[in-house]
Every structure is written in C-alpha cells, then in structure tokens.
Design a protein around this motif. Structure first.
Motif, mmCIF file in Angstrom:
data_model
loop_
_atom_site.group_PDB
_atom_site.id
_atom_site.type_symbol
_atom_site.label_atom_id
_atom_site.label_comp_id
_atom_site.label_asym_id
_atom_site.label_seq_id
_atom_site.Cartn_x
_atom_site.Cartn_y
_atom_site.Cartn_z
ATOM 1 N N SER A 17 112.504 92.881 27.481
ATOM 2 C CA SER A 17 113.856 93.224 27.030
ATOM 3 C C SER A 17 113.800 94.020 25.734
ATOM 4 C CB SER A 17 114.680 91.949 26.789
ATOM 5 O OG SER A 17 114.837 91.202 27.969
ATOM 6 N N ARG A 67 121.272 94.375 34.974
ATOM 7 C CA ARG A 67 120.144 94.220 34.036
ATOM 8 C C ARG A 67 120.538 94.605 32.610
ATOM 9 N NH1 ARG A 67 115.844 97.445 34.575
ATOM 10 N NH2 ARG A 67 117.019 99.154 35.576
ATOM 11 N N ASN A 84 117.553 94.212 29.878
ATOM 12 C CA ASN A 84 116.715 93.118 30.360
ATOM 13 C C ASN A 84 116.009 93.541 31.648
ATOM 14 O OD1 ASN A 84 117.731 91.467 28.260
ATOM 15 N ND2 ASN A 84 119.435 90.807 29.553
ATOM 16 N N SER A 85 114.987 92.787 31.998
ATOM 17 C CA SER A 85 114.232 93.029 33.239
ATOM 18 C C SER A 85 113.831 94.494 33.341
ATOM 19 C CB SER A 85 115.067 92.611 34.454
ATOM 20 O OG SER A 85 115.419 91.253 34.372
#
Length: 119
Positions: A17, A67, A84-85
């Motif tokens: 992240s 995400r 994120n991800s």
C-alpha cells in the motif's frame, strides 16, 4: 509555477500500500474537485479517480476500483489517494489535478510522483 504538489510515491512490493498526498500553498483545495491521473511508460495519461468538491462522492476507473480510495482534509488543505493491493501494472507517474467538478476539464496539474510496484 506548479500550484499542486504530490508526495508519497515510492517503491512498494506487489500487494503493498501507499498513500499519495496532494497539497497546495496557493490554492484552497476545498473549493475544487480533486482528480488523480497516472501515466505509465509508453501509455497515455489516464484519469483514475475523482472526489467531489463536497467530498461526498468519489469515482474510480475500473482498473483501480475496490483497491484505491480518496479522501480530503480541508483543514490541512490536502487530498489523498490511498492505494491498496498494489499490482505491477499500477507502476506509473501519478498526478493530482483540480477541476471545478469531476465531469469537467482539469484546471491545473501537479508535477507528478513516481510509484513503482515491484518485487
């Protein structure tokens, strides 16, 4: 002179992240919609997200939906892109921009911050 300044980019492993910030010393960001764009090597710049002036609505490209998220800190005159991800295909230079509303054209750009997703 650049009125918007991005920060928070860097190198991150896949699945990790990052949070990008957009700031301005000349503009009061709460008066504008904030949009994030990215440009990968050899590709056109694409819009990936936008937050409304009120902060009450956000829009995301399909490639980042679920995400990425956006928020704004009006007291701090900041806007954020939480990523994120992260995937290798998210590698790009990320730009923040201001608009009068998310459906309208960009009025000003930042200088960009590099995000590299790699193991």
């Amino acid at each position: 002179q650049t009125q918007l300044v991005e920060s928070g980019g860097g190198l991150v492993q896949p699945g990790g992240s990052l949070r990008l910030s957009c700031a301005s010393s000349e503009l009061t960001l709460r008066f504008y919609a904030i949009a994030w764009f990215r440009q990968a090597p050899g590709k056109e710049r694409e819009e990936i997200s936008c937050i409304s002036v009120s902060g009450g609505s956000t829009e995301f490209a399909d490639s980042v939906k679920g995400r990425f998220s956006m928020s704004r800190d009006n007291a701090g005159n900041l806007a954020f892109l939480q990523m994120n991800s992260l995937k290798p295909e998210d590698t790009a230079v990320y730009y923040c921009s201001i608009k009068s509303s998310c459906s309208l054209a960009v009025r000003s750009w930042g200088q960009g911050t590099q995000v590299t997703v790699s193991s």
